[in-house]
Design a protein around this motif. Structure first.
Motif, PDB file in Angstrom:
ATOM      1  N   ALA A 169     -33.556  -4.106  -5.904  1.00 33.28           N
ATOM      2  CA  ALA A 169     -34.112  -4.977  -6.942  1.00 33.28           C
ATOM      3  C   ALA A 169     -33.057  -5.886  -7.570  1.00 33.28           C
ATOM      4  N   MET A 170     -31.805  -5.712  -7.188  1.00 35.96           N
ATOM      5  CA  MET A 170     -30.733  -6.526  -7.773  1.00 35.96           C
ATOM      6  C   MET A 170     -31.008  -8.013  -7.551  1.00 35.96           C
ATOM      7  N   GLY A 171     -30.883  -8.786  -8.633  1.00 32.02           N
ATOM      8  CA  GLY A 171     -31.105 -10.225  -8.563  1.00 32.02           C
ATOM      9  C   GLY A 171     -32.479 -10.664  -9.013  1.00 32.02           C
ATOM     10  N   LEU A 172     -33.415  -9.731  -9.177  1.00 31.73           N
ATOM     11  CA  LEU A 172     -34.735 -10.094  -9.680  1.00 31.73           C
ATOM     12  C   LEU A 172     -34.648 -10.391 -11.185  1.00 31.73           C
ATOM     13  N   PRO A 173     -35.453 -11.326 -11.687  1.00 34.66           N
ATOM     14  CA  PRO A 173     -35.354 -11.735 -13.099  1.00 34.66           C
ATOM     15  C   PRO A 173     -35.890 -10.681 -14.064  1.00 34.66           C
ATOM     16  N   GLN A 233     -37.390  -9.310 -17.900  1.00 34.77           N
ATOM     17  CA  GLN A 233     -38.312  -9.635 -18.982  1.00 34.77           C
ATOM     18  C   GLN A 233     -37.571  -9.801 -20.305  1.00 34.77           C
ATOM     19  N   ASP A 234     -36.608  -8.916 -20.549  1.00 38.39           N
ATOM     20  CA  ASP A 234     -35.925  -8.882 -21.844  1.00 38.39           C
ATOM     21  C   ASP A 234     -34.459  -9.273 -21.725  1.00 38.39           C
ATOM     22  N   GLY A 235     -34.074  -9.843 -20.622  1.00 40.85           N
ATOM     23  CA  GLY A 235     -32.716 -10.329 -20.469  1.00 40.85           C
ATOM     24  C   GLY A 235     -31.737  -9.366 -19.846  1.00 40.85           C
ATOM     25  N   HIS A 236     -32.054  -8.049 -19.815  1.00 45.26           N
ATOM     26  CA  HIS A 236     -31.039  -7.129 -19.299  1.00 45.26           C
ATOM     27  C   HIS A 236     -31.563  -5.836 -18.687  1.00 45.26           C
ATOM     28  N   LEU A 237     -32.809  -5.450 -18.904  1.00 42.61           N
ATOM     29  CA  LEU A 237     -33.227  -4.112 -18.474  1.00 42.61           C
ATOM     30  C   LEU A 237     -34.527  -4.103 -17.671  1.00 42.61           C
ATOM     31  N   HIS A 238     -35.574  -4.700 -18.207  1.00 46.14           N
ATOM     32  CA  HIS A 238     -36.891  -4.596 -17.573  1.00 46.14           C
ATOM     33  C   HIS A 238     -37.232  -5.847 -16.767  1.00 46.14           C
ATOM     34  N   LEU A 239     -37.747  -5.638 -15.573  1.00 46.02           N
ATOM     35  CA  LEU A 239     -38.166  -6.752 -14.728  1.00 46.02           C
ATOM     36  C   LEU A 239     -39.370  -7.458 -15.343  1.00 46.02           C
ATOM     37  N   ASN A 240     -39.401  -8.793 -15.210  1.00 52.74           N
ATOM     38  CA  ASN A 240     -40.545  -9.532 -15.731  1.00 52.74           C
ATOM     39  C   ASN A 240     -41.708  -9.487 -14.742  1.00 52.74           C
ATOM     40  N   THR A 241     -42.806 -10.118 -15.110  1.00 49.32           N
ATOM     41  CA  THR A 241     -44.013 -10.059 -14.289  1.00 49.32           C
ATOM     42  C   THR A 241     -43.774 -10.606 -12.887  1.00 49.32           C
ATOM     43  N   GLN A 242     -43.128 -11.768 -12.808  1.00 50.14           N
ATOM     44  CA  GLN A 242     -42.840 -12.379 -11.511  1.00 50.14           C
ATOM     45  C   GLN A 242     -42.012 -11.445 -10.634  1.00 50.14           C
ATOM     46  N   ALA A 243     -41.010 -10.801 -11.239  1.00 50.89           N
ATOM     47  CA  ALA A 243     -40.151  -9.888 -10.488  1.00 50.89           C
ATOM     48  C   ALA A 243     -40.925  -8.667 -10.003  1.00 50.89           C
ATOM     49  N   GLN A 244     -41.818  -8.159 -10.841  1.00 50.97           N
ATOM     50  CA  GLN A 244     -42.602  -6.984 -10.440  1.00 50.97           C
ATOM     51  C   GLN A 244     -43.520  -7.307  -9.269  1.00 50.97           C
ATOM     52  N   VAL A 245     -44.102  -8.502  -9.278  1.00 48.28           N
ATOM     53  CA  VAL A 245     -44.940  -8.912  -8.147  1.00 48.28           C
ATOM     54  C   VAL A 245     -44.107  -8.982  -6.874  1.00 48.28           C
ATOM     55  N   GLN A 246     -42.925  -9.571  -6.990  1.00 47.94           N
ATOM     56  CA  GLN A 246     -42.043  -9.683  -5.825  1.00 47.94           C
ATOM     57  C   GLN A 246     -41.602  -8.312  -5.335  1.00 47.94           C
ATOM     58  N   LEU A 247     -41.300  -7.422  -6.275  1.00 49.06           N
ATOM     59  CA  LEU A 247     -40.887  -6.070  -5.896  1.00 49.06           C
ATOM     60  C   LEU A 247     -42.013  -5.348  -5.159  1.00 49.06           C
ATOM     61  N   GLY A 248     -43.243  -5.529  -5.617  1.00 45.05           N
ATOM     62  CA  GLY A 248     -44.376  -4.923  -4.925  1.00 45.05           C
ATOM     63  C   GLY A 248     -44.475  -5.387  -3.490  1.00 45.05           C
ATOM     64  N   HIS A 249     -44.226  -6.681  -3.265  1.00 47.95           N
ATOM     65  CA  HIS A 249     -44.237  -7.220  -1.903  1.00 47.95           C
ATOM     66  C   HIS A 249     -43.110  -6.604  -1.076  1.00 47.95           C
ATOM     67  N   MET A 250     -41.938  -6.427  -1.689  1.00 51.85           N
ATOM     68  CA  MET A 250     -40.806  -5.845  -0.974  1.00 51.85           C
ATOM     69  C   MET A 250     -41.088  -4.400  -0.582  1.00 51.85           C
TER      70      MET A 250
END
Length: 296
Positions: free
Chosen positions: A229-233, A235-252
């Motif tokens: 997941a390294m490099g995904l954007p 939500q809060d700047g440092h810890l939790h993945l944002n919505t876009q990142a979670q969608v991408q992670l699901g695809h991965m």
């Protein structure tokens, strides 16, 4: 009057049967256990204690995607998947729904319903998932209930470790604890080749993030895959993945399953009653047919 009463009774029975049938999940299910901490539980779209309610098209509900609810009942899955599972925390978009929909679009479910079993709890350390703990026992219990209604476990999707970056004692023990978790799950599920897809940390709460990441990448166990997941954007700047990142992670995660798990199908142990029924059928055949005809 009597025929009318009989009609009412028959109608009531038919209505009860209809509702009961509606509650029965399909027996052909491909089951995935979602476990770990907050990024698996989903914080996409969450700010403080508020979720923005935005559900991307890739996370839209589908009649072919089910969720095992907190009360152990199957229902149509929808965001937030971990609502009611992750304590009283505010949950948002996680990787589960985009994973399930990607699997369906690819045909990777082979006509089965994709059944998600949310188990993740935010802020938990690896030590809290050890066999004998409440988290471990609840995960195993939910997985067993999921299998009882038919289907097989496709994989465990695991995203955890941010809380283990705070103390050296936790970070240095991560590899050993993760290995023990995999072995214990395989033993308790009676699935020696159970597939586990772990997500490599994109962030951490402490200074030992790289120590945990190296432990994740260095885990040399069969049927354990690594998705980074390294490099995904965030939500809060440092810890939790944002919505876009979670969608991408699901695809991965879906791609990882399709390239490995789909090509190496796993068998879920046959339930005891099916084993008994199979043996009974064998005895009936042997009893009804002469031994010579059976052998021929």
């Amino acid at each position: 009057m009597l025929p009318f009463l009989c009609f009412l009774a028959a109608s009531a029975a038919a209505l009860r049967h209809h509702h009961a049938a509606a509650d029965v999940p399909p027996s052909n299910k491909l089951i995935f256990i979602l476990a770990g901490q907050s990024n698996m539980a989903g914080r996409g779209g969450v700010s403080g204690t508020h979720w923005d309610g935005v559900v991307p098209p890739d996370c839209a509900p589908s009649a072919s995607v089910l969720r095992l609810s907190p009360s152990l009942r199957w229902e149509q899955a929808r965001e937030p998947l971990h609502q009611g599972i992750d304590g009283n925390r505010t949950c948002g978009v996680g990787p589960g729904m985009s994973f399930a929909n990607a699997l369906l679009r690819s045909g990777g479910a082979r006509g089965a319903a994709v059944a998600l079993v949310p188990c993740a709890v935010g802020g938990t350390r690896m030590a809290e998932w050890a066999k004998g703990s409440e988290l471990y026992a609840d995960m195993v219990r939910r997985a067993r209930v999921a299998v009882e209604t038919g289907g097989r476990i496709g994989a465990v999707l695991w995203y955890q470790g941010e809380s283990d970056t705070v103390r050296w004692a936790d970070a240095s023990e991560y590899a050993r604890r993760m290995g023990a978790l995999v072995r214990d799950l395989r033993q308790d599920f009676a699935m020696p080749h159970l597939l586990l897809i772990q997500v490599g940390l994109a962030s951490g709460l402490g200074q030992y993030t790289e120590v945990v990441r190296e432990a994740q990448k260095g885990l040399k166990l069969r049927n354990v895959r690594f998705v980074d997941a390294m490099g995904l954007p965030f939500q809060d700047g440092h810890l939790h993945l944002n919505t876009q990142a979670q969608v991408q992670l699901g695809h991965m995660l879906a791609q990882s399953y399709l390239t490995y798990g789909h090509a190496h199908p796993l068998r879920t142990p046959t339930t005891w009653w099916l084993q008994v029924a199979t043996l009974a059928c064998c005895f009936i055949i042997l009893w009804r047919e002469p031994y010579t005809s059976v052998l021929v």
